[in-house]
Design a protein around this motif. Structure first.
Motif, PDB file in Angstrom:
ATOM      1  N   VAL A 133     -40.374  12.506  48.280  1.00 65.40           N
ATOM      2  CA  VAL A 133     -41.425  13.529  48.345  1.00 65.40           C
ATOM      3  C   VAL A 133     -41.890  13.912  46.955  1.00 65.40           C
ATOM      4  CG1 VAL A 133     -41.951  15.861  49.133  1.00 65.40           C
ATOM      5  CG2 VAL A 133     -40.533  14.370  50.538  1.00 65.40           C
ATOM      6  N   TRP A 134     -40.937  14.103  46.035  1.00 66.26           N
ATOM      7  CA  TRP A 134     -41.315  14.563  44.698  1.00 66.26           C
ATOM      8  C   TRP A 134     -42.126  13.523  43.929  1.00 66.26           C
ATOM      9  CZ3 TRP A 134     -36.364  14.242  46.638  1.00 66.26           C
ATOM     10  CH2 TRP A 134     -35.620  13.105  46.265  1.00 66.26           C
ATOM     11  N   ASP A 135     -42.018  12.250  44.286  1.00 68.07           N
ATOM     12  CA  ASP A 135     -42.847  11.230  43.644  1.00 68.07           C
ATOM     13  C   ASP A 135     -44.238  11.163  44.249  1.00 68.07           C
ATOM     14  OD1 ASP A 135     -40.933  10.494  41.869  1.00 68.07           O
ATOM     15  OD2 ASP A 135     -40.253   8.729  42.977  1.00 68.07           O
ATOM     16  N   ALA A 136     -44.382  11.568  45.495  1.00 58.83           N
ATOM     17  CA  ALA A 136     -45.656  11.411  46.195  1.00 58.83           C
ATOM     18  C   ALA A 136     -46.603  12.582  46.008  1.00 58.83           C
ATOM     19  CB  ALA A 136     -45.405  11.203  47.693  1.00 58.83           C
ATOM     20  N   ILE A 137     -46.074  13.767  45.757  1.00 54.93           N
ATOM     21  CA  ILE A 137     -46.928  14.953  45.706  1.00 54.93           C
ATOM     22  C   ILE A 137     -47.993  14.835  44.623  1.00 54.93           C
ATOM     23  CG2 ILE A 137     -46.945  17.423  45.232  1.00 54.93           C
ATOM     24  CD1 ILE A 137     -45.947  16.686  47.981  1.00 54.93           C
ATOM     25  N   GLY A 138     -47.598  14.352  43.441  1.00 54.71           N
ATOM     26  CA  GLY A 138     -48.570  14.227  42.357  1.00 54.71           C
ATOM     27  C   GLY A 138     -49.681  13.263  42.683  1.00 54.71           C
ATOM     28  N   ALA A 139     -49.355  12.151  43.353  1.00 53.35           N
ATOM     29  CA  ALA A 139     -50.388  11.191  43.737  1.00 53.35           C
ATOM     30  C   ALA A 139     -51.281  11.747  44.829  1.00 53.35           C
ATOM     31  CB  ALA A 139     -49.738   9.887  44.194  1.00 53.35           C
ATOM     32  N   MET A 140     -50.724  12.506  45.751  1.00 53.69           N
ATOM     33  CA  MET A 140     -51.529  13.108  46.820  1.00 53.69           C
ATOM     34  C   MET A 140     -52.551  14.085  46.264  1.00 53.69           C
ATOM     35  SD  MET A 140     -48.561  13.736  49.694  1.00 53.69           S
ATOM     36  CE  MET A 140     -49.710  14.427  50.886  1.00 53.69           C
ATOM     37  N   ALA A 141     -52.191  14.766  45.185  1.00 54.28           N
ATOM     38  CA  ALA A 141     -53.110  15.729  44.580  1.00 54.28           C
ATOM     39  C   ALA A 141     -54.294  15.056  43.903  1.00 54.28           C
ATOM     40  CB  ALA A 141     -52.367  16.598  43.565  1.00 54.28           C
ATOM     41  N   ARG A 142     -54.229  13.740  43.690  1.00 51.79           N
ATOM     42  CA  ARG A 142     -55.324  13.020  43.030  1.00 51.79           C
ATOM     43  C   ARG A 142     -56.417  12.584  44.003  1.00 51.79           C
ATOM     44  NH1 ARG A 142     -53.837  11.618  37.811  1.00 51.79           N
ATOM     45  NH2 ARG A 142     -51.869  12.660  37.317  1.00 51.79           N
ATOM     46  N   GLY A 143     -56.260  12.809  45.285  1.00 48.88           N
ATOM     47  CA  GLY A 143     -57.244  12.340  46.256  1.00 48.88           C
ATOM     48  C   GLY A 143     -57.749  13.451  47.145  1.00 48.88           C
ATOM     49  N   GLN A 144     -58.931  13.234  47.716  1.00 45.51           N
ATOM     50  CA  GLN A 144     -59.501  14.186  48.665  1.00 45.51           C
ATOM     51  C   GLN A 144     -58.897  14.042  50.053  1.00 45.51           C
ATOM     52  OE1 GLN A 144     -63.770  13.696  48.574  1.00 45.51           O
ATOM     53  NE2 GLN A 144     -63.901  14.022  46.364  1.00 45.51           N
ATOM     54  N   ARG A 145     -58.474  12.816  50.393  1.00 48.03           N
ATOM     55  CA  ARG A 145     -57.805  12.547  51.661  1.00 48.03           C
ATOM     56  C   ARG A 145     -56.629  11.618  51.399  1.00 48.03           C
ATOM     57  NH1 ARG A 145     -62.890  10.319  54.860  1.00 48.03           N
ATOM     58  NH2 ARG A 145     -63.188   9.489  52.760  1.00 48.03           N
ATOM     59  N   VAL A 146     -55.714  11.600  52.333  1.00 47.89           N
ATOM     60  CA  VAL A 146     -54.512  10.780  52.160  1.00 47.89           C
ATOM     61  C   VAL A 146     -54.144  10.137  53.488  1.00 47.89           C
ATOM     62  CG1 VAL A 146     -52.958  12.727  52.585  1.00 47.89           C
ATOM     63  CG2 VAL A 146     -52.135  10.751  51.312  1.00 47.89           C
ATOM     64  N   VAL A 147     -53.678   8.892  53.408  1.00 48.80           N
ATOM     65  CA  VAL A 147     -53.166   8.162  54.561  1.00 48.80           C
ATOM     66  C   VAL A 147     -51.756   7.707  54.204  1.00 48.80           C
ATOM     67  CG1 VAL A 147     -53.394   6.120  56.012  1.00 48.80           C
ATOM     68  CG2 VAL A 147     -55.429   7.408  55.371  1.00 48.80           C
ATOM     69  N   VAL A 148     -50.798   8.069  55.029  1.00 49.92           N
ATOM     70  CA  VAL A 148     -49.395   7.746  54.798  1.00 49.92           C
ATOM     71  C   VAL A 148     -48.982   6.710  55.842  1.00 49.92           C
ATOM     72  CG1 VAL A 148     -47.051   8.644  54.631  1.00 49.92           C
ATOM     73  CG2 VAL A 148     -48.983  10.048  53.888  1.00 49.92           C
ATOM     74  N   VAL A 149     -48.610   5.527  55.388  1.00 52.27           N
ATOM     75  CA  VAL A 149     -48.290   4.408  56.285  1.00 52.27           C
ATOM     76  C   VAL A 149     -46.828   4.038  56.092  1.00 52.27           C
ATOM     77  CG1 VAL A 149     -48.912   2.067  56.997  1.00 52.27           C
ATOM     78  CG2 VAL A 149     -50.661   3.578  56.013  1.00 52.27           C
ATOM     79  N   GLY A 150     -46.106   3.900  57.176  1.00 50.01           N
ATOM     80  CA  GLY A 150     -44.708   3.512  57.068  1.00 50.01           C
ATOM     81  C   GLY A 150     -44.029   3.487  58.418  1.00 50.01           C
ATOM     82  N   ASP A 151     -42.777   3.091  58.407  1.00 50.95           N
ATOM     83  CA  ASP A 151     -41.957   2.990  59.609  1.00 50.95           C
ATOM     84  C   ASP A 151     -40.804   3.975  59.485  1.00 50.95           C
ATOM     85  OD1 ASP A 151     -40.521   2.344  61.820  1.00 50.95           O
ATOM     86  OD2 ASP A 151     -40.209   0.237  61.327  1.00 50.95           O
ATOM     87  N   PRO A 152     -40.753   5.007  60.329  1.00 52.09           N
ATOM     88  CA  PRO A 152     -39.674   5.998  60.188  1.00 52.09           C
ATOM     89  C   PRO A 152     -38.301   5.442  60.525  1.00 52.09           C
ATOM     90  CG  PRO A 152     -40.960   6.405  62.178  1.00 52.09           C
ATOM     91  CD  PRO A 152     -41.693   5.334  61.412  1.00 52.09           C
ATOM     92  N   LYS A 153     -38.230   4.244  61.125  1.00 51.98           N
ATOM     93  CA  LYS A 153     -36.937   3.655  61.459  1.00 51.98           C
ATOM     94  C   LYS A 153     -36.330   2.883  60.294  1.00 51.98           C
ATOM     95  CE  LYS A 153     -37.955   3.269  66.392  1.00 51.98           C
ATOM     96  NZ  LYS A 153     -38.028   2.357  67.569  1.00 51.98           N
ATOM     97  N   GLN A 154     -37.099   2.691  59.231  1.00 49.24           N
ATOM     98  CA  GLN A 154     -36.538   2.031  58.063  1.00 49.24           C
ATOM     99  C   GLN A 154     -35.619   2.971  57.296  1.00 49.24           C
ATOM    100  OE1 GLN A 154     -39.845   0.560  55.779  1.00 49.24           O
ATOM    101  NE2 GLN A 154     -39.930  -1.361  56.916  1.00 49.24           N
ATOM    102  N   LEU A 155     -34.769   2.386  56.464  1.00 49.14           N
ATOM    103  CA  LEU A 155     -33.844   3.191  55.682  1.00 49.14           C
ATOM    104  C   LEU A 155     -34.599   4.057  54.688  1.00 49.14           C
ATOM    105  CD1 LEU A 155     -31.007   0.602  54.958  1.00 49.14           C
ATOM    106  CD2 LEU A 155     -30.986   2.472  56.622  1.00 49.14           C
ATOM    107  N   PRO A 156     -34.151   5.290  54.476  1.00 51.53           N
ATOM    108  CA  PRO A 156     -34.818   6.171  53.512  1.00 51.53           C
ATOM    109  C   PRO A 156     -34.519   5.737  52.088  1.00 51.53           C
ATOM    110  CG  PRO A 156     -32.843   7.229  54.360  1.00 51.53           C
ATOM    111  CD  PRO A 156     -33.019   5.952  55.148  1.00 51.53           C
TER     112      PRO A 156
END
Length: 220
Positions: A133-156
């Motif tokens: 989360v702490w790595d993604a917040i800064g990148a999310m703030a750089r855009g007007q919209r965000v799309v998060v793609v992934g598989d919740p069953k994968q290892l964290p």
């Protein structure tokens, strides 16, 4: 064999769809579709390239004091280049015109892109289950919209080597805090989600089918 042949003919005769089916025409329709689909993909690529090139000035139109002039001068250097972060700060309009899409990691975004630049139209996280989360917040703030793609069953993502845990700490005391990945955080926040019905790996069953590994025992 004769019985199977008789049964097949009887089944085909009683089914209108099978009775009208011609394998040669079916295969030709598939080949025609693939050819037209490839032409459409090539046309879309050429259209995108033409739109990008439309914002790039010609060689004779570039002045040394302009952003394009700065970029051309840096490209011609063999040494003593301007640091990449400073160069990107000098190209606020030329960079989006030349590369409207940037493929960067969250760390590279924080390291090279100035925080006061014009926000991106869209920020896409791929393999979001591996992004803290702490790595993604800064990148999310750089855009007007965000799309998060992934598989919740994968290892964290693992943080084993970056954090020293206190063995004497009581885990029951902690009642809040961030989740392990930005994907888990978005799912936990109840953001709108869409499940994919198709994936490129679906073309190859061996890549998506679950199979138990064969275990060879001694003496078997």
């Amino acid at each position: 064999m004769n019985y199977c042949r008789w049964w097949l003919c009887a089944a085909v005769d009683t089914e209108p769809l099978l009775r009208r089916f011609v394998s040669a025409e079916h295969e030709q329709a598939i080949a025609d579709f693939r050819q037209l689909d490839q032409k459409l993909a090539d046309l879309a690529r050429d259209c995108i390239r033409a739109n990008v090139r439309r914002g790039v000035p010609g060689v004779d139109d570039v002045t040394n004091a302009s952003e394009w002039g700065v970029l051309r001068r840096e490209m011609g250097k063999k040494r003593r280049h301007i640091p990449l972060r400073q160069l990107l700060e000098k190209l606020p309009t030329a960079l989006p015109s030349l590369t409207p899409c940037l493929l960067m990691s969250p760390l590279s975004i924080a390291q090279y892109l100035p925080p006061d630049r014009t926000p991106f139209d869209l920020v896409v996280f791929d393999e979001a289950s591996q992004i803290p989360v702490w790595d993604a917040i800064g990148a999310m703030a750089r855009g007007q919209r965000v799309v998060v793609v992934g598989d919740p069953k994968q290892l964290p993502p693992t943080n084993f080597f970056n954090r020293a845990e206190d063995e004497d700490a009581d885990d029951d005391v902690e009642t809040g805090g961030d989740m392990e990945s930005i994907l888990d955080e978005c799912l936990g926040a109840g953001l709108p989600s869409q499940r994919l019905n198709w994936h490129y790996r679906s073309r190859h069953e061996s890549l998506i089918a679950f199979r138990m590994p064969a275990i060879m025992r001694e003496g078997s």
